[in-house]
Design an enzyme around this catalytic site. Structure first.
Site: not given
Ligand code: K1U
Ligand code: ZN
Length: 173
Positions: A46, A95, A138, A141
């Protein structure tokens, strides 16, 4: 392909509520394309516009994780939670603005979300599992809220100090 730099906490833009999108313009379409490319490149599941320094209520996500399922890139403009389940679920969240830090966050297990799509059409969908966790992360955010705001103050302070150190190191190189 345009990868936009992702802001790292602490940054005042990550603490401020974002403004609603009034209309879908070519500039907005380009932002959405760039955000999806930036999210896949990170990699992440996300991304919200304030994370790339744009203070608009725009988010993207794709929580498809296994290679056997086709990707589902989603762009949500002005997303709003219209219903949440009483049932809660806990997920170890990360995040992209707080690299390499993870913590358990408890949120409603399912949510219904209304948003405008890139054709200007209102959409509604019920999300569950990782999709529900991600869409809530999100939307937070867009309100200027980070997952560390759910943690105890001491833990939050420790993570913030680590991020300040990381930013100082990155600024030196
Ligand atoms: O908003 C963001 O900072 C993105 C975040 C979203 C998120 C992650 C976990 C739980 C809720 C929301 C990320 O994408 S962090 C990276 C991540 O979770 C990931 C990366 C590669 C493969 C699978 C997951
Ligand atoms: Zn985040």
């Amino acid at each position: 392909m345009t990868i936009r730099p992702i802001l790292i906490h602490p940054d005042p833009r990550l603490k401020k509520p974002a403004d609603p999108v009034a209309e879908v313009t070519p500039v907005l379409r380009q932002l959405a394309t760039d955000m999806l490319e930036t999210m896949y490149d990170a990699p992440g599941i996300g991304l919200a516009a304030p994370q790339v320094g744009v203070m608009l209520r725009v988010m993207v996500m794709d929580c498809v994780k296994d290679d056997a399922t086709p990707a589902r890139p989603m762009v949500l403009l002005n997303p709003e939670v219209t219903w949440e389940s009483d049932e809660l679920s806990t997920y170890e969240e990360g995040c992209l603005s707080i690299p390499e830090q993870y913590a358990d966050v408890e949120r409603p297990a399912q949510v219904e979300v209304r948003w405008m799509d890139l054709d200007g059409v209102t959409q509604t969908e019920r999300f569950a599992g990782l999709w529900a966790t991600c869409v809530q992360h999100e939307i937070d955010h867009l309100e200027g809220k980070l997952f560390i705001d759910y943690l105890k103050p001491l833990r939050r302070q420790m993570i913030t100090r680590k991020m300040q150190k990381l930013k100082r190191e990155r600024a030196r190189t």
